[in-house]
Structure formats: C-alpha cells, structure tokens
Design a protein around this motif. Structure first.
Motif, PDB file in Angstrom:
ATOM      1  N   GLU A 165       0.820  -1.206   0.000  1.00 23.07           N
ATOM      2  CA  GLU A 165       0.000   0.000   0.000  1.00 23.07           C
ATOM      3  C   GLU A 165       0.858   1.262   0.000  1.00 23.07           C
ATOM      4  N   GLN A 166       2.057   1.165   0.588  1.00 20.24           N
ATOM      5  CA  GLN A 166       2.926   2.330   0.685  1.00 20.24           C
ATOM      6  C   GLN A 166       3.929   2.431  -0.462  1.00 20.24           C
ATOM      7  N   CYS A 167       3.870   1.496  -1.384  1.00 24.27           N
ATOM      8  CA  CYS A 167       4.805   1.517  -2.517  1.00 24.27           C
ATOM      9  C   CYS A 167       4.383   2.593  -3.524  1.00 24.27           C
ATOM     10  N   CYS A 168       5.367   3.255  -4.108  1.00 26.73           N
ATOM     11  CA  CYS A 168       5.090   4.203  -5.185  1.00 26.73           C
ATOM     12  C   CYS A 168       5.493   3.575  -6.518  1.00 26.73           C
ATOM     13  N   LEU A 169       5.153   4.222  -7.606  1.00 22.63           N
ATOM     14  CA  LEU A 169       5.409   3.644  -8.930  1.00 22.63           C
ATOM     15  C   LEU A 169       6.880   3.367  -9.166  1.00 22.63           C
ATOM     16  N   THR A 170       7.759   4.247  -8.679  1.00 22.20           N
ATOM     17  CA  THR A 170       9.197   4.076  -8.925  1.00 22.20           C
ATOM     18  C   THR A 170       9.749   2.822  -8.259  1.00 22.20           C
ATOM     19  N   ASP A 171       9.048   2.310  -7.217  1.00 23.98           N
ATOM     20  CA  ASP A 171       9.518   1.092  -6.545  1.00 23.98           C
ATOM     21  C   ASP A 171       9.457  -0.117  -7.462  1.00 23.98           C
ATOM     22  N   PHE A 172       8.610  -0.035  -8.505  1.00 22.06           N
ATOM     23  CA  PHE A 172       8.451  -1.171  -9.403  1.00 22.06           C
ATOM     24  C   PHE A 172       9.347  -1.073 -10.637  1.00 22.06           C
ATOM     25  N   LEU A 173      10.141  -0.004 -10.719  1.00 27.59           N
ATOM     26  CA  LEU A 173      11.091   0.100 -11.822  1.00 27.59           C
ATOM     27  C   LEU A 173      12.185  -0.942 -11.666  1.00 27.59           C
ATOM     28  N   TYR A 174      12.583  -1.552 -12.756  1.00 32.24           N
ATOM     29  CA  TYR A 174      13.657  -2.543 -12.708  1.00 32.24           C
ATOM     30  C   TYR A 174      14.395  -2.541 -14.037  1.00 32.24           C
ATOM     31  N   SER A 175      15.615  -3.010 -14.014  1.00 33.29           N
ATOM     32  CA  SER A 175      16.397  -3.191 -15.236  1.00 33.29           C
ATOM     33  C   SER A 175      16.569  -4.680 -15.493  1.00 33.29           C
ATOM     34  N   GLN A 176      16.920  -5.021 -16.713  1.00 34.10           N
ATOM     35  CA  GLN A 176      17.134  -6.428 -17.051  1.00 34.10           C
ATOM     36  C   GLN A 176      18.261  -7.016 -16.217  1.00 34.10           C
ATOM     37  N   ARG A 177      19.292  -6.208 -15.993  1.00 37.02           N
ATOM     38  CA  ARG A 177      20.425  -6.675 -15.181  1.00 37.02           C
ATOM     39  C   ARG A 177      19.999  -6.927 -13.736  1.00 37.02           C
ATOM     40  N   GLU A 178      19.107  -6.076 -13.231  1.00 37.77           N
ATOM     41  CA  GLU A 178      18.625  -6.259 -11.865  1.00 37.77           C
ATOM     42  C   GLU A 178      17.851  -7.560 -11.734  1.00 37.77           C
ATOM     43  N   MET A 179      17.038  -7.885 -12.736  1.00 44.54           N
ATOM     44  CA  MET A 179      16.295  -9.138 -12.702  1.00 44.54           C
ATOM     45  C   MET A 179      17.225 -10.345 -12.792  1.00 44.54           C
ATOM     46  N   GLN A 180      18.296 -10.221 -13.565  1.00 40.37           N
ATOM     47  CA  GLN A 180      19.271 -11.307 -13.638  1.00 40.37           C
ATOM     48  C   GLN A 180      19.938 -11.524 -12.283  1.00 40.37           C
ATOM     49  N   LYS A 181      20.239 -10.426 -11.589  1.00 37.09           N
ATOM     50  CA  LYS A 181      20.835 -10.536 -10.256  1.00 37.09           C
ATOM     51  C   LYS A 181      19.852 -11.176  -9.279  1.00 37.09           C
ATOM     52  N   TYR A 182      18.582 -10.812  -9.411  1.00 33.25           N
ATOM     53  CA  TYR A 182      17.569 -11.394  -8.527  1.00 33.25           C
ATOM     54  C   TYR A 182      17.432 -12.897  -8.772  1.00 33.25           C
ATOM     55  N   GLU A 183      17.466 -13.295 -10.046  1.00 32.52           N
ATOM     56  CA  GLU A 183      17.409 -14.728 -10.362  1.00 32.52           C
ATOM     57  C   GLU A 183      18.612 -15.457  -9.789  1.00 32.52           C
ATOM     58  N   GLN A 184      19.794 -14.834  -9.881  1.00 35.40           N
ATOM     59  CA  GLN A 184      20.991 -15.435  -9.296  1.00 35.40           C
ATOM     60  C   GLN A 184      20.861 -15.555  -7.781  1.00 35.40           C
ATOM     61  N   HIS A 185      20.229 -14.564  -7.155  1.00 36.78           N
ATOM     62  CA  HIS A 185      19.995 -14.606  -5.714  1.00 36.78           C
ATOM     63  C   HIS A 185      19.100 -15.785  -5.342  1.00 36.78           C
ATOM     64  N   LEU A 186      18.015 -15.976  -6.095  1.00 35.71           N
ATOM     65  CA  LEU A 186      17.118 -17.104  -5.842  1.00 35.71           C
ATOM     66  C   LEU A 186      17.827 -18.436  -6.076  1.00 35.71           C
ATOM     67  N   LEU A 187      18.645 -18.489  -7.126  1.00 36.25           N
ATOM     68  CA  LEU A 187      19.395 -19.713  -7.414  1.00 36.25           C
ATOM     69  C   LEU A 187      20.392 -20.025  -6.316  1.00 36.25           C
TER      70      LEU A 187
END
Length: 374
Positions: free
Chosen positions: A243-265
């Motif tokens: 509820e407290q998130c703003c639109l900019t909180d959902f911004l992401y880059s492709q590299r950021e998603m790759q890092k997140y996938e590596q984190h989950l892995l």
C-alpha cells in the motif's frame, strides 16, 4: 471502454461500478463494434471470440452467472487474474504441458544419444520452440504448481544429457545450465507484475483481490514482496507494505532481474554440495563443439554416476557382477577413469590427472573415452 492490442489479438475492456451496468455497456459497445466491422467490410471470427467477466466478490459471481452477451454465457467457473478471468490454474497448466509435449515429440528424433544434436543445441531449440509456447501467458495462470510443465522439461533434459536410470532432477538441471522451473516462473511473474503496476493503476485492485482471499493473487503478492524485500534489503518479505509503494519502486532493469534470479538460485543451491562441480562440467562441455554426441552423453553419465559401468549396473540389477574386466576392483567411475589397468596406456597418452574432479575438467577426457571404445 479501453482497447488493448497484442500481435494479432485485440481485447476490449469495459469497466463499470457494478455487474449489471458493465453488461449493458458491453452490449452497447459490441453493437457499435459490429456496425463498425460491417461498415468497413470486416467479419469477426466468433468461434475465436470469448466474453470474460471480471468479478471481485463471491456475491457478484452469483449475480452474473446467468448473464449472456450475444447469446454466449459471460461467466464460467474461472479465476481472476489481473482483471480478466481464465480457466483454473490446474487446467491451464495441463493445457500448457500438452503444448510442450506436442512440440517435444517433433524435436525428439534429433536428440538420440549416438548421432543427435549436442546438449547446447538441444537446449537452445527447447527454449526457442518448446518453452516459449509452453509458458506463454504464464503470469496469468501460474499458482505455485508447475509439475505437469516441469515433467516436459525434465524429459527434454534427460534426452539432452542422455541420462541413464533417472538421476536426480536438480543434478540434470545443473548440468544443462537451467534454472529450476519454479525460480524461472517466479522471475517471469515478478517482471509482469512490475510492468503492470507501472503502466496503470492496478495495484489497488490487486490489493482488494488479496483481501478477498484469491489464492492466485496471494501467491503473486508473496513473489512480489520477496522481490521488493531483496531490492530494498528488507530481511522479512512480510514487512513489505504494498500500500505504501510508489510507482518508482516497481522500476527494474534487465540486469537487476538477472541478479535477482541469481539470488534465488544461490538460495536454492546453498544446500547442494555438488552444484559447483556440475556447473564446472556444464561450462566445460558447453564450450566444446567438436566432441561427439555419444562421447558427450557418456561423460554426463559418468559424472552423475548413473552410467553403463558394471559397478552401477550391478546395483540396478542389470549385471551379474560389479567386477571390472581387468579383474582388480569394481568397475566404478573412479576405477574406469583413473585406475583400470586395461586403459593405462591410453590414460598416459592423454596425461589424465590422478584426481577425479580434475579429470572431468581435463580437455582430453572425451578423447580418452573414445579411445577406450566404451
């Protein structure tokens, strides 16, 4: 009424405060659409046209069950996903798996263990022809159950690696350099949700759906909170307030998603002691293009331990004795690669190291296997 286009598909979204008003608006808009098509000499393919109701509460579900639009029932026993309804998660997963099996049956003849395509080529074809069709629209139907879809990929990886007697699935995924299906699906869902909340004001509708105990939405929010917790270094994902998130909180880059996938892995593999060894083998084999398919398959089998050596065949009740032909010890992987006297000259010729882990990474291991004619 809003119009959304994707490729050759067109969707019309009608929104009103209640079900009755939305149905009346839809009838009017459909009449206008039919007149526009008639005037421009365009014919709708009604067999491929579906009317889907957006319902948010059980009360509204009961109210619109018998509504019809152009003689077609609007509501079916379906679940709510991002403002539209589709079939339940289990049936959608089954449909996706059927698509995967259809494509896999076309690819299978090129994946035999003697003269078929190598692992790298098979996995590229799988991602381009099978996975892309099988997981189409995954954010709309995925709800923590991918067993049927995972079975398709498991069959592909087993054929690609030439797996013998079904080694562990996580071992095959590591060798084939594939993320586990649930992690791959979670990243796709998170990217979709971030794009959705950036493009329009859907977050408030999603929060309302979660409060009405929609299992699909609850599952999506768990994944989204997990991503935001990782992004903003929050230790407990439950503490993330959407509820407290703003639109900019959902911004992401492709590299950021790759890092997140590596984190989950990394979290997934932290309890798998042999994962790094499997990764090294996968990296060394995927970089080779001149290795024979039969040799590549035999190396995979040796590395998993599920291979056609007497030591394993005896345990699988497929050999009368585990003894090697040299008569010294059991024919295990270590014995075959490092100790067997029948192949000592070949071993010295290629200067194989005395350590099994180093031997698997040695560039001449494939040549050693070909010389032994195993």
């Amino acid at each position: 009424m809003s119009v959304y286009k994707y490729a050759d598909d067109t969707s019309f979204l009608v929104t009103e405060d209640d079900a009755e008003a939305s149905l009346l608006t839809a009838i009017v808009k459909m009449s206008e659409l039919k007149y526009w098509c008639f005037r421009n000499r365009i014919k709708l393919n009604e067999s491929k046209t579906a009317f889907l109701a957006i319902n948010f509460t059980p009360d509204e579900k009961q109210r619109i069950e018998n509504y019809k639009l152009d003689g077609v029932k609007v509501f079916k026993e379906e679940i709510v996903i991002t403002g539209v309804t589709i079939g339940n998660s289990q049936s959608s997963c089954k449909t996706a798996a059927m698509k995967g099996w259809t494509e896999w049956n076309r690819l299978k003849p090129f994946c035999n263990n003697k003269n078929g395509l190598n692992l790298k080529s098979i996995m590229k074809l799988y991602k381009a022809t099978i996975e892309s069709k099988m997981l189409y629209g995954l954010p709309a139907w995925y709800c923590d159950d991918l067993k049927l879809v995972s079975d398709v990929r498991k069959s592909v990886i087993q054929a690609a690696t030439g797996a013998f007697c079904h080694p562990a699935n996580n071992v095959l995924e590591s060798i084939a350099d594939c993320s586990p299906m649930h992690i791959f699906a979670e990243v796709i869902v998170v990217k979709f949700l971030c794009k959705l909340f950036l493009s329009n004001d859907s977050l408030s509708h999603y929060i309302a759906l979660e409060e009405n105990h929609s299992p699909k939405i609850r599952s999506d929010f768990v994944k989204l909170r997990r991503f935001l917790a990782w992004k903003f270094n929050v230790r407990t994902p439950r503490l993330v307030s959407l509820e407290q998130c703003c639109l900019t909180d959902f911004l992401y880059s492709q590299r950021e998603m790759q890092k997140y996938e590596q984190h989950l892995l990394q979290r997934y593999w932290e309890n798998q002691s042999d994962h790094k060894n499997y990764e090294l083998l996968s990296a060394s084999l995927l970089s080779k293009t001149n290795i024979r398919r039969s040799t590549e398959v035999f190396i995979f089998q040796l590395f998993t331990g599920h291979c056609q050596l007497k030591g394993f065949l005896y345990k699988a009740w497929k050999a009368e004795s585990p003894k090697c032909a040299c008569g010294e010890n059991e024919e295990t992987v270590e014995h075959f690669v490092l100790q067997c006297q029948n192949y000592s000259d070949i071993r010295n010729k290629f200067n194989l190291p005395c350590n099994l882990e180093e031997a698997f990474r040695h560039p001449c291991l494939g040549s050693y296997i070909e010389e032994t004619r195993r």
